[in-house]
Write an enzyme that holds these catalytic residues in place. Structure first.
Site, short mmCIF file in Angstrom:
data_model
loop_
_atom_site.label_atom_id
_atom_site.label_comp_id
_atom_site.label_asym_id
_atom_site.label_seq_id
_atom_site.Cartn_x
_atom_site.Cartn_y
_atom_site.Cartn_z
N LYS A 142 0.45 4.87 1.13
CA LYS A 142 -0.45 5.56 2.06
C LYS A 142 0.32 6.66 2.79
O LYS A 142 1.30 6.39 3.48
CB LYS A 142 -1.02 4.54 3.06
N ASN A 168 -10.73 -7.52 6.99
CA ASN A 168 -9.95 -6.47 7.64
C ASN A 168 -9.77 -6.81 9.11
O ASN A 168 -10.75 -6.97 9.84
CB ASN A 168 -10.66 -5.11 7.49
N LYS A 190 -7.90 2.22 -3.35
CA LYS A 190 -8.31 2.06 -1.95
C LYS A 190 -9.07 3.31 -1.54
O LYS A 190 -8.49 4.39 -1.35
CB LYS A 190 -7.08 1.84 -1.07
N GLU A 221 0.80 -1.21 0.00
CA GLU A 221 0.00 0.00 0.00
C GLU A 221 0.84 1.27 0.00
O GLU A 221 1.81 1.40 0.74
CB GLU A 221 -0.92 -0.01 1.22
N GLU A 281 -14.51 -6.26 0.98
CA GLU A 281 -13.98 -6.29 2.34
C GLU A 281 -15.08 -6.62 3.36
O GLU A 281 -16.17 -6.05 3.33
CB GLU A 281 -13.35 -4.94 2.68
N GLU A 320 -6.17 -8.25 5.70
CA GLU A 320 -5.82 -6.84 5.65
C GLU A 320 -5.55 -6.31 7.05
O GLU A 320 -6.27 -6.64 7.99
CB GLU A 320 -6.97 -6.03 5.04
N SER A 321 -4.52 -5.49 7.18
CA SER A 321 -4.19 -4.72 8.38
C SER A 321 -3.54 -5.56 9.49
O SER A 321 -3.83 -6.75 9.65
CB SER A 321 -5.45 -4.05 8.97
#
Length: 527
Positions: A64, A194, A124, A62, A173, A224-225
């Protein structure tokens, strides 16, 4: 109920759409997106899914600048340099934030990264309107994020359809069991869980692993994350998770290329192999001496064949057709053929409903590709089957034309097509050679008859093919040694009293694997 951070993000996204429409109305941006879709080469359609397919862990890295939970992450934010590092390090895809208020993202970041990188780019953002999907297409994105908690199931299904029409992928998601199941019912092919709760931004690193079992087996599953270490990635691999979306850990790394390699468990010696596989056609490095233009022109048919080669390692591919019962699934899971066929032809003895097929496919080993078999069904019916049963590969066993094949390829992005040909004369081989299907099957007659045909006609075949018709454990070795097929297709000879016989299945698979196939590499694939 108090407004959550996600509510604020969604409300602001709606405001952004209203402001954008003042400059470029919905009808016009839809027209531009549809024009862009027409110009998209076939190998670039749903490129995001193609890059996340295959064995091994895939990283979506990503770009970001900031986040609501961490504040400013990258003050300078050299986004093009970051994207290049991701590509060189072995990422499979890039995620780019375009949300401007809390994440300090810009649409220009996405556009420039998509123009400069060969990897697919995910937009995103907090998609609250189809306008944002059309916008993503003209910016050059390969995929968009759709968040279950912002959408109804009906809307999610509709917006996945819009993505399909544009050649985009949708990363859907979810955060809990209900949302994962909702994503599956809506037809999501890529489901992300997520680990961060977007309502309060707390993180539970094990959330994705717990929810993996609720997703369709054929869906690409993304965590994710909250992923920071090689140990975290190994835990995901143990939970049968295909990909990880990683942002902050990479954005804060001093050497992003090296950080990716460590997350993937790559040594310097492996760097030119596995790291590069995530954005090539899957061949060893020494066979990849092609310039960038050639890379982008990789034949999708070759990718299809290579994918099958990597899944099970079978030297000659095996397709066992006519799955009807849980016991059939147990039998094929034991021997791991490359394909399991489900007959969607009303009136045929092995016909099965889409609903029943979906149940059986859920129990199919992930390394086995489910194939739906049709006879003159039409695009609308096949699209219905793809959505209802959850299949990505279809076999056309009737009088379908080249026009029919192209219509399917256009209408159902990512579909893989096996076209069966009735072989009676040399002209039939020539027709199979020219087919635009991903793979061709040579048989005695349409619909599958279980009878053999004149194998001498196959001697001139120059493209990979599946051989069908009258094969069993007694003659398949001779067929392989004399004709060198890419794979073999069988059904009725593996049955006793009309039901699949596990012992016959085992014997057939053993006979195929013991045969001497002198083809050492995949033949060239015709366009």
């Amino acid at each position: 109920m108090a407004e959550t951070i996600l509510d604020q993000l969604a409300d602001y996204a709606s405001y952004r759409v209203r402001e954008a429409e003042k400059k470029l109305p919905l009808d016009e941006i839809r027209r531009q997106a549809e024009e862009a879709a027409k110009k998209t080469p076939e190998e670039k359609r749903i490129l995001f899914e193609k890059k996340l397919s295959g064995d091994g862990m895939h990283l979506i890295c990503e770009c970001k600048k900031a986040s609501p939970s961490k504040g400013l992450i990258s003050p300078d934010f050299p986004y093009l340099k970051i994207a290049k590092s991701y590509e060189e390090g072995g990422a499979s895809a890039i995620s780019c934030l375009t949300e401007p208020k809390w994440f300090l993202g810009k649409k220009e970041y996405l556009k420039e990264i998509a123009e400069s990188a060969s990897l697919p780019v995910l937009r995103k953002d907090f998609t609250v309107d189809p306008y944002m999907i059309y916008e993503a297409k003209i910016l050059g994105a390969s995929a968009v994020l759709l968040i279950c908690s912002l959408l109804s199931e009906e809307t999610l299904r509709e917006w996945i359809g819009i993505c399909d029409s544009l050649g985009l992928s949708a990363l859907v998601e979810a955060h809990d069991e209900r949302e994962v199941e909702m994503a599956g019912r809506a037809g999501a092919r890529v489901i992300g869980v997520n680990n961060r709760n977007l309502k309060d931004f707390t993180v539970d690193i094990h959330n994705a692993g717990r929810l993996r079992k609720y997703a369709p087996d054929q869906a690409i599953f993304v965590a994710e994350s909250g992923i920071h270490t090689r140990e975290d990635v190994e835990a995901l691999e143990a939970d049968d998770i295909h990909a990880a979306l990683i942002g902050e850990q990479l954005m804060r790394a001093e050497d992003q290329k090296e950080e990716i390699r460590q997350l993937l468990g790559l040594t310097l010696q492996q760097e030119s192999g596995q790291a590069n596989l995530s954005h090539t056609d899957g061949r060893p490095k020494e066979n990849q001496d092609m310039d960038q233009k050639e890379k982008e022109a990789v034949n999708p048919k070759k990718i299809f064949l290579q994918d099958q080669t990597e899944k099970t390692g079978n030297p000659v591919k095996i397709k066992i057709c006519g799955m009807q019962r849980p016991s059939d699934i147990e039998a094929v899971n034991e021997v791991l053929p490359d394909w399991a066929g489900f007959i969607f032809v009303p009136g045929r003895r092995r016909h099965i409903s889409y609903e029943k097929a979906k149940e059986l496919i859920a129990g199919l080993d992930r390394r086995i590709e489910a194939v739906g078999v049709f006879v003159n069904a039409g695009t609308a019916e096949i699209k219905k089957a793809v959505q209802a049963a959850g299949i990505r590969t279809v076999q056309l066993h009737g009088q379908e034309t080249e026009e029919d094949i192209r219509e399917l390829q256009t209408s159902i992005p990512g579909i893989r097509i096996i076209k069966a040909f009735r072989i009676e004369k040399a002209e039939d081989i020539a027709a199979a050679e020219k087919s635009s299907a991903d793979l061709v099957l040579l048989d005695h007659g349409p619909g599958g008859t279980g009878q053999g045909f004149d194998w001498s006609l196959v001697k001139s075949m120059k493209r990979p093919f599946l051989l069908a018709g009258g094969l069993d454990s007694e003659n398949v070795d001779r067929a392989i040694e004399s004709l060198h097929p890419y794979g073999v297709d069988v059904s009725s000879s593996l049955e006793t009293n009309g039901q699949k016989d596990p012992e016959k299945i085992r014997s057939f698979a053993e006979a195929v694997r013991n045969a001497k196939n002198r083809v050492e590499q995949l033949p060239d694939v015709r366009n």
